[in-house]
Design a protein around this motif. Sequence first.
Motif, PDB file in Angstrom:
ATOM      1  N   UNK A  91       7.402  53.800  28.946  1.00 33.92           N
ATOM      2  CA  UNK A  91       8.015  53.892  28.574  1.00 33.92           C
ATOM      3  C   UNK A  91       8.195  53.884  26.535  1.00 33.92           C
ATOM      4  N   UNK A  92       9.128  55.547  26.023  1.00 40.24           N
ATOM      5  CA  UNK A  92       9.170  55.303  24.635  1.00 40.24           C
ATOM      6  C   UNK A  92      10.376  55.526  24.483  1.00 40.24           C
ATOM      7  N   UNK A  93      10.505  55.268  23.230  1.00 39.15           N
ATOM      8  CA  UNK A  93      11.865  55.955  22.819  1.00 39.15           C
ATOM      9  C   UNK A  93      11.827  55.911  20.923  1.00 39.15           C
ATOM     10  N   UNK A  94      12.274  57.227  20.714  1.00 37.99           N
ATOM     11  CA  UNK A  94      12.152  57.636  19.041  1.00 37.99           C
ATOM     12  C   UNK A  94      12.791  56.718  18.054  1.00 37.99           C
ATOM     13  N   UNK A  95      12.828  56.381  16.816  1.00 37.33           N
ATOM     14  CA  UNK A  95      14.056  55.735  16.440  1.00 37.33           C
ATOM     15  C   UNK A  95      13.793  56.253  15.292  1.00 37.33           C
ATOM     16  N   UNK A  96      15.372  56.388  14.889  1.00 36.57           N
ATOM     17  CA  UNK A  96      16.033  56.296  13.176  1.00 36.57           C
ATOM     18  C   UNK A  96      14.979  55.994  12.095  1.00 36.57           C
ATOM     19  N   UNK A  97      15.049  56.495  11.020  1.00 35.30           N
ATOM     20  CA  UNK A  97      14.184  55.859   9.717  1.00 35.30           C
ATOM     21  C   UNK A  97      15.170  54.395   9.846  1.00 35.30           C
ATOM     22  N   UNK A  98      13.816  53.576   9.561  1.00 39.00           N
ATOM     23  CA  UNK A  98      14.948  51.727   9.523  1.00 39.00           C
ATOM     24  C   UNK A  98      14.741  51.775   8.547  1.00 39.00           C
ATOM     25  N   UNK A  99      16.301  50.376   8.228  1.00 39.84           N
ATOM     26  CA  UNK A  99      16.999  50.140   7.230  1.00 39.84           C
ATOM     27  C   UNK A  99      16.634  48.876   6.648  1.00 39.84           C
ATOM     28  N   UNK A 100      17.202  47.692   6.606  1.00 45.83           N
ATOM     29  CA  UNK A 100      16.629  46.259   6.307  1.00 45.83           C
ATOM     30  C   UNK A 100      15.507  46.061   6.692  1.00 45.83           C
ATOM     31  N   UNK A 101      14.842  45.403   5.858  1.00 47.69           N
ATOM     32  CA  UNK A 101      13.440  44.635   5.713  1.00 47.69           C
ATOM     33  C   UNK A 101      13.493  43.461   6.271  1.00 47.69           C
ATOM     34  N   UNK A 102      12.838  43.484   7.518  1.00 45.56           N
ATOM     35  CA  UNK A 102      13.197  41.863   8.480  1.00 45.56           C
ATOM     36  C   UNK A 102      12.076  42.064  10.173  1.00 45.56           C
ATOM     37  N   UNK A 103      13.062  41.783  10.524  1.00 45.96           N
ATOM     38  CA  UNK A 103      12.909  41.683  12.418  1.00 45.96           C
ATOM     39  C   UNK A 103      12.987  42.407  13.079  1.00 45.96           C
ATOM     40  N   UNK A 104      12.191  43.035  13.445  1.00 48.36           N
ATOM     41  CA  UNK A 104      13.299  44.010  14.497  1.00 48.36           C
ATOM     42  C   UNK A 104      12.909  43.581  16.417  1.00 48.36           C
ATOM     43  N   UNK A 105      13.837  43.664  16.655  1.00 48.69           N
ATOM     44  CA  UNK A 105      13.644  42.559  18.367  1.00 48.69           C
ATOM     45  C   UNK A 105      13.552  43.970  18.922  1.00 48.69           C
ATOM     46  N   UNK A 106      12.232  44.460  19.584  1.00 51.05           N
ATOM     47  CA  UNK A 106      12.356  45.185  21.300  1.00 51.05           C
ATOM     48  C   UNK A 106      12.773  44.846  21.985  1.00 51.05           C
TER      49      UNK A 106
END
Length: 173
Positions: free
Chosen positions: A87-102
Amino acid sequence: MRRRVGLTAFVLLFSLVAAVFGAASATAHSRLVSSDPADGANVATSPPAVTLTFNEAIQESFAVLTVVGPDGNFWQQGDPSVVGPAIKVNLRPLGPAGTYQINYRVTSADGHPVEGKRSFTLTAAGTGTPGPSAQQAADDESDGLPIWPFIVVGVVVLLGGGGVVVWMSRRPA
């Protein structure tokens, strides 16, 4: 006659208890074998997509894959796509530094839902624009079906069954 009714009631009650408490849980569900970015990975730049791979093909129906940033906003773009075990989802260009939860929830080949979480850390802030607030989306979702109708039906069935047993066990005049 009374003995037969009592025996029938006992068998029905025993069968109901055995069906409810004796059901074995299935253990052949799909399981996550890898993710890109890897769980706990540190990335310096925004990945273009998140991909999760399972040990067997998953169903396309009801597949959910979201990415929530440290700011509490969604960062996925569009709906996820399922191809075989991935399963795949595209991402927007990320913003703030830190932890991203999938966060994921998929339906395994045997029809059972499988859900879980992974995360990765963006080490250098990007310039991306976030999607909607994950908290607002959670608040907007309904709480699902209420439980009280099921309780009422259960009580009516039990009382009705008890009434039938009493009626059938009464002595003929």
